[in-house]
Every structure is written in C-alpha cells, then in structure tokens.
Design a protein around this motif. Sequence first.
Motif, mmCIF file in Angstrom:
data_model
loop_
_atom_site.group_PDB
_atom_site.id
_atom_site.type_symbol
_atom_site.label_atom_id
_atom_site.label_comp_id
_atom_site.label_asym_id
_atom_site.label_seq_id
_atom_site.Cartn_x
_atom_site.Cartn_y
_atom_site.Cartn_z
ATOM 1 N N GLY A 4 0.820 -1.198 0.000
ATOM 2 C CA GLY A 4 0.000 0.000 0.000
ATOM 3 C C GLY A 4 0.855 1.248 0.000
ATOM 4 N N GLY A 5 0.254 2.374 0.306
ATOM 5 C CA GLY A 5 0.978 3.630 0.350
ATOM 6 C C GLY A 5 1.101 4.280 -1.007
ATOM 7 N N ALA A 6 1.875 5.373 -1.048
ATOM 8 C CA ALA A 6 2.043 6.142 -2.266
ATOM 9 C C ALA A 6 2.909 5.392 -3.267
ATOM 10 C CB ALA A 6 2.657 7.497 -1.934
ATOM 11 N N ALA A 7 2.813 5.818 -4.525
ATOM 12 C CA ALA A 7 3.594 5.190 -5.585
ATOM 13 C C ALA A 7 4.147 6.268 -6.505
ATOM 14 C CB ALA A 7 2.728 4.223 -6.387
ATOM 15 N N THR A 8 5.320 6.012 -7.072
ATOM 16 C CA THR A 8 5.882 6.900 -8.076
ATOM 17 C C THR A 8 5.238 6.588 -9.427
ATOM 18 O OG1 THR A 8 7.653 5.377 -8.701
ATOM 19 C CG2 THR A 8 8.071 6.856 -6.831
ATOM 20 N N TRP A 9 5.474 7.472 -10.401
ATOM 21 C CA TRP A 9 4.951 7.220 -11.735
ATOM 22 C C TRP A 9 5.510 5.923 -12.316
ATOM 23 C CZ3 TRP A 9 0.742 9.318 -13.320
ATOM 24 C CH2 TRP A 9 0.410 10.632 -13.008
ATOM 25 N N ASP A 10 6.802 5.661 -12.102
ATOM 26 C CA ASP A 10 7.402 4.423 -12.614
ATOM 27 C C ASP A 10 6.740 3.199 -11.986
ATOM 28 O OD1 ASP A 10 9.193 5.596 -14.388
ATOM 29 O OD2 ASP A 10 10.782 5.768 -12.881
ATOM 30 N N GLU A 11 6.468 3.274 -10.679
ATOM 31 C CA GLU A 11 5.824 2.145 -10.005
ATOM 32 C C GLU A 11 4.390 1.957 -10.488
ATOM 33 O OE1 GLU A 11 8.343 2.387 -5.794
ATOM 34 O OE2 GLU A 11 6.409 3.399 -5.991
ATOM 35 N N ILE A 12 3.697 3.064 -10.751
ATOM 36 C CA ILE A 12 2.338 2.964 -11.296
ATOM 37 C C ILE A 12 2.366 2.278 -12.651
ATOM 38 C CG2 ILE A 12 0.446 4.334 -12.251
ATOM 39 C CD1 ILE A 12 1.018 6.340 -9.909
ATOM 40 N N ALA A 13 3.327 2.656 -13.484
ATOM 41 C CA ALA A 13 3.452 2.018 -14.798
ATOM 42 C C ALA A 13 3.694 0.521 -14.659
ATOM 43 C CB ALA A 13 4.584 2.675 -15.588
ATOM 44 N N GLN A 14 4.533 0.130 -13.719
ATOM 45 C CA GLN A 14 4.779 -1.287 -13.484
ATOM 46 C C GLN A 14 3.521 -1.999 -13.003
ATOM 47 O OE1 GLN A 14 7.996 -1.231 -10.644
ATOM 48 N NE2 GLN A 14 9.569 -0.941 -12.204
ATOM 49 N N GLY A 15 2.782 -1.342 -12.118
ATOM 50 C CA GLY A 15 1.546 -1.934 -11.616
ATOM 51 C C GLY A 15 0.520 -2.127 -12.719
ATOM 52 N N LEU A 16 0.407 -1.154 -13.618
ATOM 53 C CA LEU A 16 -0.530 -1.266 -14.728
ATOM 54 C C LEU A 16 -0.117 -2.366 -15.696
ATOM 55 C CD1 LEU A 16 -1.144 2.541 -15.361
ATOM 56 C CD2 LEU A 16 -2.832 0.888 -14.524
#
Length: 245
Positions: free
Chosen positions: A196-208
């Motif tokens: 959980g918690g905040a995510a960077t743009w790079d991490e969001i891209a990985q999650g998607l």
Amino acid sequence: MQIETPAIVCALRNHGEHGAVVRLMTPDDGLQAAYVRGARGRRMRPVLVPGNQVEARLRARTEEQLAHAEVELTHSRGPLLTEPLPAAAIEWVTALTAAVLPEAQPYPRLYAGLDAFLALIEAAPSALGWASSLVRYEMLLLAELGFGLDLERCAVTGSNDDLVAVSPRSGLAVSAAEAEPYSGKLLPLPPFVRAGGAATWDEIAQGLDLTGHFLQRDVLTGRSQALGDARSRLVERILRAGGLI
C-alpha cells in the motif's frame, strides 16, 4: 423480486424508443440489469451517467425477468467528464465492472473498492493521487473473479522477503535473488501493490503492466476483448501525465 438499494451506474444500453437497460453495481446484490423508462429523456440523461451514485428501486415478477427500475440521483460525477483523464478512468472501471461480473452475485468488496476509487478521482489533484488505486481495484477484481495473484511468498524459496517480480505464467511472486537470472522475463512487482501507500509514476506504470497482463489473459476474453483497447488508451494517457512517454 424487489430491491431498494444505493448503486453506482456502470453501463447504459439503449432499448426501445425512449428507454435503456442500465447496469448498476450494488453493495449487497452485485451487478443488476434493469430497464429504465425514459432513460434517454432530458430529465434522466444526467442521472444515468456511468460513475454516478443513485438510489434505485428494482422490481420484477420473477428472478428471470428483466427488472424495471426507478432511479434517483444522489451524487453526480458529471463534472469530471469534462476532464479527459478522469473521464477515461471512470469510463474504464465502470465498463470493466459491467462487462465481466456475473449478474446478481454479491461482491461487496468490489462495490466498496469501486466507490472508493471514484471518490478518490474526485478528491485527488492529479492522476498521481489515484492511479495506484486503479491498479489496486484491478487486482481486487482479478481476485474476486478467481484469478488472484499470490504475492505473499516467493514461488521458489517460500520466503516473503524482498519480493520484486511476478511470474507471468503462474501469478506467483519471486524474490530478488531468484528473479535475477530471469531478468526481462518476469513482471516487476512494485512495492505499493503489496504494502500500500504512495507510488511513483514508474511504479504505477509497473503496476498497470502487471494487472494488464492478467486482465488480458484471464478476463478480457470473448465479448469483453474490445475493452482492452479502452484500457490501452487510458494507460497511455496516464503515462503521458507522468512524463513516461
């Protein structure tokens, strides 16, 4: 059958001269399809917008018959539809929910997750504040449909330490040491997906990338396959917002 319930409008399909079949996500009765008389009229059009919260009264003579519904608006998200990125996100999550869930099966966690995600889109100042929650909602939907990923321990060692990747075949997590020889063949596991918690743009891209792989493989099949194009457009917009493309 009679149901009175709060609901989230997820989809609308014209039916007859003035009406429409509406798909509503409810907290206790799952996805419900119902005919709404006058749905395409001036009064009802602003009510039956995907993402809106409504109070619905559904009635049918038998469980097999398409219900008729009376719907009253309780909260409009219409203003968000003038903003391209929030509008695309609302369109995607509501269309996905309407297309892949079996009707009349209770999914209270999905209702709560969808409600929270839509509220976050309203509250967050930018996509950075809600895009990680989109990944979490897609993860929850996969799990509720029986395609959940096992991210609790390494598929090779059984340890729950330093999990950094996911097997695209099994959906099992892999630790850093075990993942190293297979660099490029595994899907990255960003920390926010587990912790959980905040995510960077790079991490969001990985999650998607992670949820997109399993959605495309396990859920977006048959008639739902066309939804993959809508998701691709949304992901591209999110990546542009983050300066990644």
